[in-house]
Design an enzyme around this catalytic site. Structure first.
Site, short mmCIF file in Angstrom:
data_model
loop_
_atom_site.label_atom_id
_atom_site.label_comp_id
_atom_site.label_asym_id
_atom_site.label_seq_id
_atom_site.Cartn_x
_atom_site.Cartn_y
_atom_site.Cartn_z
N SER A 55 0.84 -1.20 0.00
CA SER A 55 0.00 0.00 0.00
C SER A 55 0.87 1.24 0.00
O SER A 55 1.65 1.46 0.94
CB SER A 55 -0.90 0.03 1.23
OG SER A 55 -1.41 1.34 1.41
N ASP A 69 -6.76 -6.71 4.34
CA ASP A 69 -6.12 -5.40 4.41
C ASP A 69 -6.06 -4.84 5.83
O ASP A 69 -7.10 -4.59 6.44
CB ASP A 69 -6.93 -4.43 3.52
CG ASP A 69 -6.29 -3.06 3.36
OD1 ASP A 69 -6.95 -2.19 2.75
OD2 ASP A 69 -5.17 -2.87 3.82
N GLY A 70 -4.81 -4.65 6.34
CA GLY A 70 -4.65 -4.01 7.64
C GLY A 70 -3.85 -4.87 8.62
O GLY A 70 -4.25 -5.97 8.97
N HIS A 89 -1.37 -1.24 -4.14
CA HIS A 89 -2.60 -0.90 -3.44
C HIS A 89 -2.66 0.60 -3.22
O HIS A 89 -1.73 1.20 -2.66
CB HIS A 89 -2.66 -1.63 -2.10
CG HIS A 89 -3.97 -1.54 -1.40
ND1 HIS A 89 -5.08 -2.28 -1.77
CD2 HIS A 89 -4.35 -0.79 -0.33
CE1 HIS A 89 -6.08 -1.99 -0.96
NE2 HIS A 89 -5.68 -1.09 -0.08
N MET A 99 -8.85 8.13 0.50
CA MET A 99 -9.62 8.48 1.71
C MET A 99 -10.15 9.90 1.56
O MET A 99 -9.40 10.80 1.22
CB MET A 99 -8.72 8.38 2.94
CG MET A 99 -8.13 6.99 3.13
SD MET A 99 -7.00 6.94 4.53
CE MET A 99 -6.51 5.23 4.49
N ASP A 128 -4.81 3.62 -1.64
CA ASP A 128 -5.85 3.93 -0.65
C ASP A 128 -6.38 5.35 -0.79
O ASP A 128 -5.70 6.30 -0.43
CB ASP A 128 -5.29 3.77 0.77
CG ASP A 128 -5.09 2.32 1.16
OD1 ASP A 128 -3.97 1.97 1.59
OD2 ASP A 128 -6.06 1.56 1.02
N GLY A 154 1.23 -2.27 4.02
CA GLY A 154 1.80 -0.93 3.90
C GLY A 154 3.04 -0.79 4.75
O GLY A 154 4.17 -0.89 4.26
N MET A 193 -12.19 4.57 -0.05
CA MET A 193 -12.88 4.75 1.24
C MET A 193 -13.54 6.13 1.18
O MET A 193 -13.07 7.08 1.81
CB MET A 193 -11.86 4.64 2.37
CG MET A 193 -11.33 3.23 2.57
SD MET A 193 -9.72 3.18 3.41
CE MET A 193 -8.63 3.31 1.98
N MET A 199 -11.48 -6.02 5.62
CA MET A 199 -10.67 -5.14 6.46
C MET A 199 -10.31 -5.87 7.76
O MET A 199 -11.20 -6.40 8.44
CB MET A 199 -11.41 -3.84 6.78
CG MET A 199 -11.68 -2.96 5.58
SD MET A 199 -10.20 -2.56 4.61
CE MET A 199 -9.15 -1.77 5.81
N GLY A 209 -8.75 3.80 7.60
CA GLY A 209 -8.45 5.21 7.81
C GLY A 209 -6.97 5.48 8.03
O GLY A 209 -6.49 6.59 7.74
N PHE A 210 -6.22 4.47 8.49
CA PHE A 210 -4.80 4.70 8.77
C PHE A 210 -3.97 3.45 8.51
O PHE A 210 -4.47 2.33 8.68
CB PHE A 210 -4.63 5.13 10.23
CG PHE A 210 -5.39 6.37 10.58
CD1 PHE A 210 -6.69 6.29 11.08
CD2 PHE A 210 -4.85 7.62 10.33
CE1 PHE A 210 -7.44 7.43 11.35
CE2 PHE A 210 -5.57 8.78 10.60
CZ PHE A 210 -6.87 8.69 11.11
N GLY A 211 -2.69 3.65 8.16
CA GLY A 211 -1.76 2.53 8.08
C GLY A 211 -1.13 2.33 9.45
O GLY A 211 -1.35 3.12 10.38
N HIS A 243 -8.51 1.13 -3.75
CA HIS A 243 -9.43 0.94 -2.61
C HIS A 243 -9.99 2.30 -2.25
O HIS A 243 -9.28 3.14 -1.70
CB HIS A 243 -8.62 0.34 -1.45
CG HIS A 243 -9.37 0.17 -0.17
ND1 HIS A 243 -8.73 -0.02 1.05
CD2 HIS A 243 -10.71 0.18 0.10
CE1 HIS A 243 -9.65 -0.13 2.00
NE2 HIS A 243 -10.84 -0.01 1.46
C1 DX5 Z 1 -6.28 1.43 5.84
C2 DX5 Z 1 -5.90 1.05 4.42
C3 DX5 Z 1 -4.80 0.02 4.36
C4 DX5 Z 1 -3.50 0.46 5.00
C5 DX5 Z 1 -2.67 -0.76 5.33
O1 DX5 Z 1 -7.51 2.04 5.85
O2 DX5 Z 1 -7.01 0.59 3.70
O3 DX5 Z 1 -4.58 -0.37 3.02
O4 DX5 Z 1 -2.81 1.33 4.18
O5 DX5 Z 1 -1.53 -0.38 6.05
P1 DX5 Z 1 -0.83 -1.39 7.07
O6 DX5 Z 1 -0.39 -2.59 6.25
O7 DX5 Z 1 0.33 -0.60 7.59
O8 DX5 Z 1 -1.81 -1.77 8.12
ZN ZN Z 2 -6.54 -0.33 1.73
#
Ligand code: DX5
Ligand code: ZN
Length: 219
Positions: A9, A179-180, A34, A38, A36, A201, A69, A141, A146-148, A67
């Site tokens: 990601s 994912d996540g 990937h 947002m 993301d 990510g 969101m 998910m 919302g966050f990595g 993806h």
């Molecule tokens: C979160 C994203 C994910 C995120 C994954 O909302 O959809 O794709 O970037 O990051 P990691 O692998 O660090 O959890």
């Molecule tokens: Zn994602």
């Protein structure tokens, strides 16, 4: 079972040299990229959108795994495919009705891409069973979107298994992506449940050895 596909990601990449980071993961053996999106409304964060996808989509050989969101996927679906999405995945929770879900899947297919749907942790997986005959991918998910850099939530393992069983019983080829919080350990647990594509990510872009990190997910 086939070797899993790896989708780093770029949310965790360094945007001051994004092109180099993409080149690095491609050379390190990644399969998909990937992306993301947002909107600061559907999720409490703002990332990037159409202009960035347009600029990077055709600079590499990876599959563009987008993806979104966002709260109004129907309005933007065709635009993301035109910008370069090979897979476009929207959220079930952003739709007002099942009819809207089918509409968006149709828009994505008519624009020439593969359609995916994503479900958040609290959404029962059975909610998306009616759409599986039309879908190319389901993105489960394993964190709150919302966050990595968040920790993997184990409740998602049962969801992967239920989806796997339903797809196998109905002889459906829809891909399962997770994912996540994916890393070497959580990827193995997800693989045992039937997952086929791993988004990663922070585990990949935060690694000292990116090649080794990607290799460890190709299980
Ligand atoms: C979160 C994203 C994910 C995120 C994954 O909302 O959809 O794709 O970037 O990051 P990691 O692998 O660090 O959890
Ligand atoms: Zn994602």
């Amino acid at each position: 079972m086939k070797t899993a596909l790896v989708a780093p990601s770029i949310l965790s990449a360094n945007f001051s040299h994004l092109g180099d980071d993409i080149k690095q993961i491609q050379e390190a053996g990644a399969d998909w990229l990937h992306f993301d999106v947002m909107d600061g409304h559907f999720v409490p964060n703002i990332s990037f959108g159409l202009p960035v996808l347009k600029d990077i989509a055709h600079t590499h050989k990876l599959v563009n795994d987008v993806h979104i969101m966002i709260s109004n996927p129907r309005e933007y679906a065709a635009k993301f495919v035109e910008a370069g999405a090979d897979y476009l995945t929207f959220h079930y929770e952003a739709c007002q009705s099942d009819a809207e879900v089918f509409d968006i899947i149709d828009i994505i297919h008519k624009a020439g891409a593969k359609a995916g749907i994503s479900v958040k942790l609290k959404t029962p997986i059975s909610k998306i069973f009616p759409f599986l005959y039309s879908l190319d991918l389901v993105l489960i998910m394993s964190v709150e979107p919302g966050f990595g850099g968040q920790s993997f939530i184990r409740d998602s393992l049962g969801k992967i298994l239920r989806l796997r069983n339903y797809l196998d019983e109905n002889e459906l080829k829809t891909l399962i992506e997770v994912d996540g919080g994916i890393n070497e350990t959580t990827a193995l647990e997800c693989k045992k449940m039937g997952a086929e594509v791993f988004v990663a990510g922070s585990y990949v872009f935060g690694a000292e050895n990116i090649k080794e990190a990607i290799r460890s997910l190709k299980i």
